[in-house]
Write a protein that holds these residues in place. Structure first.
Motif: not given
Length: 300
Positions: A84, A88-91, A93, A117, A120, A281-282
């Protein structure tokens, strides 16, 4: 000791069968057996014992499994943090929310975030007020939406997004159904429909009625908004619900009316652990929601 050995060990322990574990791992059974034997030789203990066609953990094997599970979860979380950090846009949440925010707020927030995003992913968990707070404290959920926002929870950090009115929902044939507003004191002889005792909206209802000078008579309970509204539609009683739960429409055969004397409000916002860092991501999601509602308030 190799990471591969530990992963093979975990699979065999959970499947209690070498061939099943090998099938799940997409490797040859002999490879799994060899790695387990190497691990036992290095530790100088037997981790498994054979029982019929299956194999079971020995007592020391169970102890080793408990520690290995914690270690593997930590390694997986570390890998997740790195992935992430790089993107971070592919994590994924993890979000918790109560039933009172499920119909409008959650879909609106997630939809707005996905517009910006699109890659996500979300893991959503619905639960009661206390359950969500405890889950954030334990780290099972990193971000939770709540209403009202808790004030006296030292282990969580809170952020208020907005405040809203609590409205009265009455059957359409109720004597007060044509009023522009209603005093809660005048409803003291009504039967109330409410959430179960562990739900915070039950507490809001009871506290408001007591502030108006009476203890409400609870004639029926429901665990979700549709059940509560349906009971009011059927004429079982009246209820108090947040204004946002009527975003699209008021249920048929009912009427919503603002409360007066006392006016009842609740805050709605997010909580996160105070002593733990959110994943990238969070963190992106948390900041996005704060900015989203900040912009919305500027236009109100």
């Amino acid at each position: 000791m190799e990471l591969r050995q530990l992963r093979y060990f975990m699979e065999v322990a959970e499947w209690e069968h070498v061939s099943e574990a090998a099938l799940h791992l997409h490797v040859a059974q002999s490879a799994v057996s060899r790695q387990i034997a190497n691990l036992e030789n290095e530790l100088e203990v037997d981790l498994f014992k054979r029982e019929g066609r299956n194999i079971k953990l020995t007592q020391i094997g169970k102890t080793f499994y408990d520690y290995t599970k914690v270690a593997m979860e930590a390694i997986d979380n570390a890998k997740k943090q790195i992935d992430e950090y790089l993107d971070p846009e592919r994590g994924t949440i993890k979000i918790g929310f109560p039933t009172s925010l499920s119909n409008h707020l959650m879909p609106s927030v997630i939809s707005a975030f996905k517009d910006e995003y699109p890659n996500a992913r979300f893991q959503l968990r619905q639960g009661s007020y206390r359950y969500l707070i405890d889950s954030v404290k334990k780290g099972n959920i990193q971000v939770a939406f709540l209403g009202p926002v808790p004030k006296d929870e030292p282990d969580v950090e809170s952020h208020i997004l907005f405040s809203e009115q609590i409205m009265a929902l009455l059957p359409i044939n109720h004597p007060f159904s044509e009023k522009k507003s209603v005093s809660l004191t005048d409803m003291k002889h009504d039967h109330f429909v409410s959430f179960p005792e562990e739900y915070v909206l039950n507490k809001i209802t009871i506290d408001a009625c007591r502030q108006a000078g009476f203890n409400p008579t609870i004639s029926a309970e429901g665990e979700d908004l549709d059940a509560i509204k349906g009971l009011v539609s059927a004429g079982i009683g009246v209820t108090l619900l947040p204004e946002s739960t009527f975003h699209e429409s008021t249920p048929r055969m009912t009427v919503k009316i603002p409360l007066e004397l006392p006016a009842v409000n609740r805050t709605v916002g997010m909580i996160k652990p105070k002593k733990k860092t959110l994943s990238p991501s969070e963190e992106v999601f948390y900041d996005f929601v704060k900015q989203l509602f900040s912009r919305l308030q500027q236009f109100q």
